[in-house]
Each structure stands twice: as C-alpha cells, then as structure tokens.
Design a protein around this motif. Structure first.
Motif, PDB file in Angstrom:
ATOM      1  N   GLU A 220       0.804  -1.224   0.000  1.00 33.85           N
ATOM      2  CA  GLU A 220       0.000   0.000   0.000  1.00 33.85           C
ATOM      3  C   GLU A 220       0.838   1.276   0.000  1.00 33.85           C
ATOM      4  N   LEU A 221       1.951   1.264  -0.721  1.00 33.91           N
ATOM      5  CA  LEU A 221       2.720   2.483  -0.916  1.00 33.91           C
ATOM      6  C   LEU A 221       1.978   3.339  -1.941  1.00 33.91           C
ATOM      7  N   LYS A 222       1.592   4.528  -1.549  1.00 28.20           N
ATOM      8  CA  LYS A 222       0.796   5.402  -2.404  1.00 28.20           C
ATOM      9  C   LYS A 222       1.693   6.304  -3.240  1.00 28.20           C
ATOM     10  N   ASP A 223       1.341   6.423  -4.525  1.00 23.77           N
ATOM     11  CA  ASP A 223       2.071   7.322  -5.433  1.00 23.77           C
ATOM     12  C   ASP A 223       3.572   7.076  -5.348  1.00 23.77           C
ATOM     13  N   GLY A 224       3.972   5.849  -5.632  1.00 24.65           N
ATOM     14  CA  GLY A 224       5.363   5.427  -5.465  1.00 24.65           C
ATOM     15  C   GLY A 224       6.388   6.371  -6.047  1.00 24.65           C
ATOM     16  N   GLY A 225       6.245   6.695  -7.332  1.00 23.87           N
ATOM     17  CA  GLY A 225       7.167   7.637  -7.940  1.00 23.87           C
ATOM     18  C   GLY A 225       8.518   7.024  -8.273  1.00 23.87           C
ATOM     19  N   SER A 226       9.478   7.891  -8.565  1.00 26.78           N
ATOM     20  CA  SER A 226      10.813   7.463  -8.994  1.00 26.78           C
ATOM     21  C   SER A 226      11.778   7.421  -7.805  1.00 26.78           C
ATOM     22  N   PRO A 227      12.929   6.754  -7.981  1.00 28.76           N
ATOM     23  CA  PRO A 227      13.884   6.634  -6.871  1.00 28.76           C
ATOM     24  C   PRO A 227      14.328   7.954  -6.253  1.00 28.76           C
ATOM     25  N   ASP A 228      14.449   9.017  -7.071  1.00 27.11           N
ATOM     26  CA  ASP A 228      14.972  10.272  -6.509  1.00 27.11           C
ATOM     27  C   ASP A 228      14.009  10.931  -5.530  1.00 27.11           C
ATOM     28  N   LYS A 229      12.817  10.411  -5.414  1.00 34.76           N
ATOM     29  CA  LYS A 229      11.883  10.882  -4.399  1.00 34.76           C
ATOM     30  C   LYS A 229      12.335  10.453  -3.004  1.00 34.76           C
TER      31      LYS A 229
END
Length: 335
Positions: free
Chosen positions: A316-325
């Motif tokens: 349930e990780l929301k809005d995972g995005g890219s690694p640089d986040k």
C-alpha cells in the motif's frame, strides 16, 4: 559503564571544510579537538550489523573527516526515521521499506545510500522443523509484528509461491518478543532479519536455526542504509559527504577485519550481544552488501525501482514515484 559514545582520536584531515559549511537545523556543536559532534541513531539496539560504525570510530575514519561520532541505539526503523525528521539525530540507520512509506506520507528525509543491497527479511525457524521451501510452511504458525514491512508483504510472498494466506496462521507478536516466542515453542517460525535473530536464537536455544529469505523467493527489497533530513542535505552537504565517506570506508575495511570490527563493538557498545553472536551476525550481514559488485553503499536505480514497485503492489505504498523521491545519490563515492 562503558560509554556508547567514543570520541575518535585521530587528527581531523578535513576539519576546515566541515567547519566552513552551514549548520543544519540541529546544531551539534564542536567536540574534542574542534571536531563536529555528530549523532547516528541505529535501527535497533546494537547487534553485529552495526559493528562497522564502531570500527570506524576506533580506526579514526570519522575523525579523519572532522567528525566526533556518537552512536545511539534505536527502537525500530520507523522511530529512527521520525528522529531524523524531527532533528533529534543527525543521521539514521534505517530499513528501506519503512523509509519509502515515511517519505510517501510527507516525512522530510532521504536515503543517502543503502548498504544492505539484498534484503535481510526472512522466515526463521529451528532446523529440526525440516522446512526447506515456502510450501513447507503450510499448517504452521508464524509470528509477525503488525506495521513492519515483512508483515505487510508476507501475504504477497505466499501468493508469489502458489500459497494462500489461509495456508498458515499468523500470530501477532511484539518485535522484542518474537525470539522468545520461537524459543518457547509458541510459534513454529517468525518473521525477522535472519542475520540479527538467527545467531541470537541459536545462542539462546543451543539449536541450529534455518531461514527462508524473502529475497530468494521473489520479494527482494533493499535493506538498511543511511538516512538524513532534507534540510541537512541542503545546508550541511559537506558534512553529509564527509560522514558518508567515513561510513563507506568503515564498512569496506570492517569487511576485511571481522574480528577487529566486533572487538571494537564489544569494547564500545552497551548491551550488545555476546562476542560469538556478534561475529556470526556481522559475517552473515556482509554478503548482503554485494561488495563484489561495487563500493559499499553505492546503489543502482533499478534496485530502488524494484523495491518501490514491490511496496506499491503489496504494501500500500501510495504514489510510489521514482527513486529520486526517496534517495539522493550525490553523496556516495564509487571508490
């Protein structure tokens, strides 16, 4: 009583550059010989995985960077991340799955390098249970701690291996009580970090312990690494670079000198496991660094992407995005 914090004694080679950098929101002040006082909060109470930090102090690797390091015990990666976010400590040593969740919920922290490239999450059990594969867990009772990444992804681990959640019985156990539950036969197996708990279980029970790594059964996520506050990364970038350099050197050299690293920890830490347990814990941890593939703490974006995708799909990780986040890769040296 032995002191947890030991001032490094070697000369500060890069003191000038660190003294010149801007202070973070949490100003630790100057320590012995003008070195900057820096705190590192661990993910848990000291165990063998942490020996390289004490080795770096004893060998003067942190002092060479103008740092007087104090190592503090932790009480779970989640609380360590909170301490970093609230400027209660300069750096944290925390597991990556909780870091992903913390950043996704707005916590102002980032990784500056994961050292355990292969995740240590596992299912642990006494060897006489004759468990050799995931399907052998059918009908067994598994102790887990709600809220941690292993507990969240365990159903996915079962599914990935052709099993249903109903094939096992999961019993909720406090993190500090899992080893006792297994040793006392209250559960057949527990979820935990194999390199930390397995040697401890063997020391307590006198019985050989075995384990199944999540990473070997389709659920490999990055493990523990260094975490800093976003403000520190911006205002004290030279300090961060110096701290990461010293930590990379500490881990690289400790890998070549396990007896020396565990001796340093036994000398400096409080409430650490027995020496023979420390040696086993560090010995099991070092292959997870994958030093044969690169320098300690140097990550690749693909590993981060895989961890983010697994947490998004199963935890349930929301809005995972890219690694640089979640990760700032500008502070680690490839050696």
């Amino acid at each position: 009583m032995r002191r947890l914090a030991i001032a490094a004694t070697a000369a500060a080679l890069l003191l000038g550059s660190i003294a010149a950098c801007g202070g973070s929101d949490r100003d630790s002040g100057a320590g012995a010989d003008g070195k900057k006082k820096v705190t590192l909060t661990l993910n848990w109470v000291p165990y063998g995985e942490h020996a390289p930090f004490y080795y770096g102090i004893k060998k003067g690797f942190y002092a060479e960077e103008g740092i007087e390091l104090e190592v503090k015990p932790g009480n779970g990666s989640g609380k360590t991340l909170q301490a970093v976010a609230q400027n209660q400590t300069d750096f944290g040593w925390a597991d990556t799955p909780p870091l992903l969740k913390a950043v996704a919920t707005g916590m102002k922290v980032k990784s500056v390098g994961v050292f355990l490239q292969k995740g240590p999450s596992s299912i642990e059990f006494l060897a006489d249970k004759n468990i050799t594969k995931l399907t052998d867990l059918k009908g067994k009772t598994i102790g887990g701690t709600p809220g941690d990444a292993m507990y969240a992804t365990f159903p996915a681990l079962l599914k990935a291996n052709g099993m249903a959640a109903s094939d096992v019985k999961v019993v909720n156990v406090d993190a500090a009580g899992k080893i006792a539950a297994l040793a006392e036969g209250k559960v057949d197996a527990i979820m935990g970090f194999f390199h930390d708990q397995a040697p401890t279980i063997e020391a307590k029970t006198g019985k050989k312990t075995s384990y199944l790594l999540f990473a070997d059964w389709g659920m490999n996520m990055l493990g523990t690494g260094l975490v800093a506050n976003d403000a520190t990364l911006k205002k004290d970038s030279e300090l961060v670079k110096a701290f990461v350099r010293a930590t990379q050197k500490s881990w690289t050299e400790a890998a070549k000198d396990i007896p020396g690293a565990t001796d340093a920890m036994a000398e400096m830490a409080d409430n650490e496991p027995a020496k023979e347990v420390l040696v086993k814990q560090l010995t099991l941890a070092l292959p997870l660094l994958k030093l044969d593939a690169g320098a300690a703490g140097v990550n690749d974006p693909q590993s981060w992407t895989e961890s983010i995708e697994l947490m998004t799909k199963y935890a349930e990780l929301k809005d995972g995005g890219s690694p640089d986040k979640y990760w700032d890769n500008s502070f680690t040296s490839k050696g």
